[in-house]
Motif scaffolding. Sequence first.
Motif, PDB file in Angstrom:
ATOM      1  N   GLN A   3     -50.675  73.554  -2.956  1.00 51.71           N
ATOM      2  CA  GLN A   3     -50.450  72.294  -3.660  1.00 51.71           C
ATOM      3  C   GLN A   3     -49.763  71.263  -2.763  1.00 51.71           C
ATOM      4  O   GLN A   3     -49.292  71.577  -1.670  1.00 51.71           O
ATOM      5  CB  GLN A   3     -49.638  72.555  -4.928  1.00 51.71           C
ATOM      6  N   LYS A   4     -49.725  70.031  -3.258  1.00 54.44           N
ATOM      7  CA  LYS A   4     -49.212  68.899  -2.488  1.00 54.44           C
ATOM      8  C   LYS A   4     -47.784  69.164  -2.015  1.00 54.44           C
ATOM      9  O   LYS A   4     -46.958  69.698  -2.764  1.00 54.44           O
ATOM     10  CB  LYS A   4     -49.260  67.628  -3.326  1.00 54.44           C
ATOM     11  N   THR A   5     -47.518  68.748  -0.781  1.00 53.86           N
ATOM     12  CA  THR A   5     -46.245  69.073  -0.122  1.00 53.86           C
ATOM     13  C   THR A   5     -45.612  67.829   0.478  1.00 53.86           C
ATOM     14  O   THR A   5     -46.302  66.996   1.070  1.00 53.86           O
ATOM     15  CB  THR A   5     -46.482  70.118   0.987  1.00 53.86           C
ATOM     16  N   ALA A   6     -44.294  67.724   0.324  1.00 58.35           N
ATOM     17  CA  ALA A   6     -43.540  66.623   0.927  1.00 58.35           C
ATOM     18  C   ALA A   6     -42.587  67.170   1.983  1.00 58.35           C
ATOM     19  O   ALA A   6     -41.819  68.103   1.715  1.00 58.35           O
ATOM     20  CB  ALA A   6     -42.747  65.861  -0.128  1.00 58.35           C
ATOM     21  N   ILE A   7     -42.671  66.597   3.185  1.00 52.67           N
ATOM     22  CA  ILE A   7     -41.676  66.856   4.225  1.00 52.67           C
ATOM     23  C   ILE A   7     -40.632  65.754   4.098  1.00 52.67           C
ATOM     24  O   ILE A   7     -40.975  64.567   4.043  1.00 52.67           O
ATOM     25  CB  ILE A   7     -42.292  66.807   5.639  1.00 52.67           C
ATOM     26  N   ILE A   8     -39.361  66.126   4.036  1.00 55.86           N
ATOM     27  CA  ILE A   8     -38.294  65.138   3.883  1.00 55.86           C
ATOM     28  C   ILE A   8     -37.332  65.230   5.061  1.00 55.86           C
ATOM     29  O   ILE A   8     -36.775  66.293   5.338  1.00 55.86           O
ATOM     30  CB  ILE A   8     -37.512  65.339   2.566  1.00 55.86           C
ATOM     31  N   CYS A   9     -37.156  64.120   5.763  1.00 56.46           N
ATOM     32  CA  CYS A   9     -36.147  64.013   6.812  1.00 56.46           C
ATOM     33  C   CYS A   9     -35.578  62.605   6.732  1.00 56.46           C
ATOM     34  O   CYS A   9     -36.295  61.623   6.939  1.00 56.46           O
ATOM     35  CB  CYS A   9     -36.742  64.285   8.191  1.00 56.46           C
ATOM     36  N   LEU A  10     -34.305  62.496   6.413  1.00 61.63           N
ATOM     37  CA  LEU A  10     -33.696  61.204   6.089  1.00 61.63           C
ATOM     38  C   LEU A  10     -32.750  60.700   7.165  1.00 61.63           C
ATOM     39  O   LEU A  10     -31.940  59.814   6.933  1.00 61.63           O
ATOM     40  CB  LEU A  10     -32.971  61.311   4.737  1.00 61.63           C
ATOM     41  N   SER A  11     -32.875  61.250   8.359  1.00 55.91           N
ATOM     42  CA  SER A  11     -32.050  60.822   9.491  1.00 55.91           C
ATOM     43  C   SER A  11     -32.632  59.549  10.106  1.00 55.91           C
ATOM     44  O   SER A  11     -33.844  59.344  10.113  1.00 55.91           O
ATOM     45  CB  SER A  11     -32.000  61.924  10.535  1.00 55.91           C
ATOM     46  N   HIS A  35     -47.158  64.583   2.210  1.00 54.35           N
ATOM     47  CA  HIS A  35     -46.403  63.338   2.096  1.00 54.35           C
ATOM     48  C   HIS A  35     -45.158  63.469   2.968  1.00 54.35           C
ATOM     49  O   HIS A  35     -44.617  64.560   3.132  1.00 54.35           O
ATOM     50  CB  HIS A  35     -46.001  63.085   0.642  1.00 54.35           C
ATOM     51  N   PHE A  36     -44.712  62.356   3.515  1.00 49.26           N
ATOM     52  CA  PHE A  36     -43.498  62.358   4.337  1.00 49.26           C
ATOM     53  C   PHE A  36     -42.542  61.322   3.761  1.00 49.26           C
ATOM     54  O   PHE A  36     -42.902  60.159   3.593  1.00 49.26           O
ATOM     55  CB  PHE A  36     -43.809  62.012   5.795  1.00 49.26           C
ATOM     56  N   ILE A  37     -41.324  61.761   3.450  1.00 45.70           N
ATOM     57  CA  ILE A  37     -40.297  60.859   2.916  1.00 45.70           C
ATOM     58  C   ILE A  37     -39.243  60.660   3.993  1.00 45.70           C
ATOM     59  O   ILE A  37     -38.578  61.604   4.420  1.00 45.70           O
ATOM     60  CB  ILE A  37     -39.668  61.426   1.630  1.00 45.70           C
ATOM     61  N   ALA A  38     -39.101  59.412   4.448  1.00 48.04           N
ATOM     62  CA  ALA A  38     -38.181  59.080   5.536  1.00 48.04           C
ATOM     63  C   ALA A  38     -37.313  57.889   5.144  1.00 48.04           C
ATOM     64  O   ALA A  38     -37.632  57.145   4.204  1.00 48.04           O
ATOM     65  CB  ALA A  38     -38.962  58.763   6.807  1.00 48.04           C
ATOM     66  N   ARG A  39     -36.255  57.713   5.894  1.00 48.76           N
ATOM     67  CA  ARG A  39     -35.330  56.606   5.632  1.00 48.76           C
ATOM     68  C   ARG A  39     -35.836  55.317   6.280  1.00 48.76           C
ATOM     69  O   ARG A  39     -36.455  55.341   7.343  1.00 48.76           O
ATOM     70  CB  ARG A  39     -33.942  56.949   6.177  1.00 48.76           C
ATOM     71  N   ASP A  40     -35.570  54.208   5.610  1.00 47.74           N
ATOM     72  CA  ASP A  40     -35.967  52.915   6.156  1.00 47.74           C
ATOM     73  C   ASP A  40     -35.277  52.658   7.493  1.00 47.74           C
ATOM     74  O   ASP A  40     -34.179  53.136   7.739  1.00 47.74           O
ATOM     75  CB  ASP A  40     -35.633  51.786   5.173  1.00 47.74           C
ATOM     76  N   VAL A  58     -46.948  58.322   4.008  1.00 52.49           N
ATOM     77  CA  VAL A  58     -45.564  58.065   4.406  1.00 52.49           C
ATOM     78  C   VAL A  58     -44.867  57.184   3.363  1.00 52.49           C
ATOM     79  O   VAL A  58     -45.406  56.156   2.943  1.00 52.49           O
ATOM     80  CB  VAL A  58     -45.500  57.385   5.786  1.00 52.49           C
ATOM     81  N   HIS A  59     -43.659  57.615   2.969  1.00 50.73           N
ATOM     82  CA  HIS A  59     -42.860  56.875   1.993  1.00 50.73           C
ATOM     83  C   HIS A  59     -41.501  56.542   2.606  1.00 50.73           C
ATOM     84  O   HIS A  59     -40.846  57.421   3.175  1.00 50.73           O
ATOM     85  CB  HIS A  59     -42.642  57.705   0.728  1.00 50.73           C
ATOM     86  N   GLU A  60     -41.072  55.308   2.456  1.00 50.42           N
ATOM     87  CA  GLU A  60     -39.750  54.881   2.916  1.00 50.42           C
ATOM     88  C   GLU A  60     -38.783  54.833   1.740  1.00 50.42           C
ATOM     89  O   GLU A  60     -39.143  54.361   0.658  1.00 50.42           O
ATOM     90  CB  GLU A  60     -39.819  53.479   3.529  1.00 50.42           C
ATOM     91  N   GLU A  77     -39.218  59.555  -8.131  1.00 47.11           N
ATOM     92  CA  GLU A  77     -40.415  58.779  -8.461  1.00 47.11           C
ATOM     93  C   GLU A  77     -41.600  59.180  -7.574  1.00 47.11           C
ATOM     94  O   GLU A  77     -42.725  59.326  -8.051  1.00 47.11           O
ATOM     95  CB  GLU A  77     -40.119  57.280  -8.291  1.00 47.11           C
ATOM     96  N   ILE A  78     -41.331  59.383  -6.270  1.00 44.70           N
ATOM     97  CA  ILE A  78     -42.394  59.796  -5.338  1.00 44.70           C
ATOM     98  C   ILE A  78     -42.943  61.170  -5.726  1.00 44.70           C
ATOM     99  O   ILE A  78     -44.163  61.386  -5.748  1.00 44.70           O
ATOM    100  CB  ILE A  78     -41.869  59.821  -3.891  1.00 44.70           C
ATOM    101  N   LEU A  79     -42.056  62.082  -6.066  1.00 51.56           N
ATOM    102  CA  LEU A  79     -42.475  63.446  -6.416  1.00 51.56           C
ATOM    103  C   LEU A  79     -43.326  63.463  -7.679  1.00 51.56           C
ATOM    104  O   LEU A  79     -44.378  64.121  -7.728  1.00 51.56           O
ATOM    105  CB  LEU A  79     -41.246  64.343  -6.600  1.00 51.56           C
ATOM    106  N   ILE A  80     -42.878  62.729  -8.696  1.00 49.33           N
ATOM    107  CA  ILE A  80     -43.602  62.718  -9.975  1.00 49.33           C
ATOM    108  C   ILE A  80     -44.931  61.986  -9.843  1.00 49.33           C
ATOM    109  O   ILE A  80     -45.984  62.484 -10.272  1.00 49.33           O
ATOM    110  CB  ILE A  80     -42.736  62.076 -11.075  1.00 49.33           C
ATOM    111  N   LYS A  81     -44.910  60.802  -9.237  1.00 48.26           N
ATOM    112  CA  LYS A  81     -46.108  59.966  -9.119  1.00 48.26           C
ATOM    113  C   LYS A  81     -47.218  60.679  -8.348  1.00 48.26           C
ATOM    114  O   LYS A  81     -48.405  60.530  -8.660  1.00 48.26           O
ATOM    115  CB  LYS A  81     -45.758  58.655  -8.429  1.00 48.26           C
ATOM    116  N   ASN A  82     -46.859  61.474  -7.351  1.00 49.09           N
ATOM    117  CA  ASN A  82     -47.843  62.129  -6.500  1.00 49.09           C
ATOM    118  C   ASN A  82     -48.056  63.604  -6.828  1.00 49.09           C
ATOM    119  O   ASN A  82     -48.753  64.309  -6.091  1.00 49.09           O
ATOM    120  CB  ASN A  82     -47.442  61.973  -5.035  1.00 49.09           C
TER     121      ASN A  82
END
Length: 356
Positions: A3-11, A35-40, A58-60, A77-82
Amino acid sequence: MKQKTAIICLSRVNGGMELASVKLARLISEEVETHFIARDNSYIINKKEHFLNYKINVHEVSFKSNLSLSLIKAVREILIKNSIKNIIFLGASEMKSLYFATLGLNINFLIRQGSKKTTSKKDIFHKLFYSNVNYFVGNCEYMKRNIIDILPIPKNAKVTRIYSSLKFDDNINFNVFDKTIKIIHVGRVHPGKGQFEAIKTCEVLYKNNIDFSIKFLGDIQDKNYYSKIENYLETCEYSKSIEFVGYTNEVKKYLQKSDIFLFPSLGEGMSNAIIEALGYGLIPIIYDDTSSPEFKDLGFHIYLTKDNNVNNLKEILLNVSNNIEEEKIKAKENHKKALEIFALKREQNEYLELLV
């Protein structure tokens, strides 16, 4: 089908963890919607080629503190929406926010740990924040033990080890020794990464009339630290043999033109920099610290200091340099072992096994 997977690194910085997160996302994306969740305004986001030609969404996210309502809302929101069902988190500071962001969503939560932790997190608050983690992944046996010692492991969670991987060419143009010892160090310029110690270690070659050069590859991330190095080099008798290249996309080119990898860095996990050096047939000389002995256990030709000091590094560097041609023959075998042990497909499959 996973299933859909998000890599999260907020550095926001450029370091081994950040590069590992990008590489892992690329690997996973070959088999799973990723999906990739990163910091702006982070290194990961600003370097567009990280995700160029890869199927990665990619999500900021923007936030001001590690426990942040805006971070919680954005990630949730990113997790639920996707309809994301797996998370692989590289980091630690934002665990509080990620706990609330995933609360009640039935997420398969993985934490990937690649750097040593020294302060116990087994208090009641951290037990809560880590209570929804399903898998703790260390990038070496040392990190696996460190996770068990430091982090609160929920009753049904599993702790495992997955070695990092790197892509190497089957055929390497090993550097031909030309009477000058060519040394390289790869890592951001920052206290603890060992640039100062490496410079001081090279004194032994100068004192013994051995021609050498040393190149430092990596961002200058601590300007005060770099200023101290510059001041030291002003009176250093062998400063002309020292070069700070800075950040470069041509690490491979520099590695293939080097003989010795000198890396007196402390607190590393299984460092990508060391793996790269092994893969290009260099002779690594590193501190006997954290995961470094594992390279010996895996059968690589590598030198470790006895007790993390410059004098012992000098002894080893001088001995290797005096026998450089014989040492280079032995180090060529490092390339063959690295192709097998640090294969991309092996790491990909081991992570896929943990996903739902």
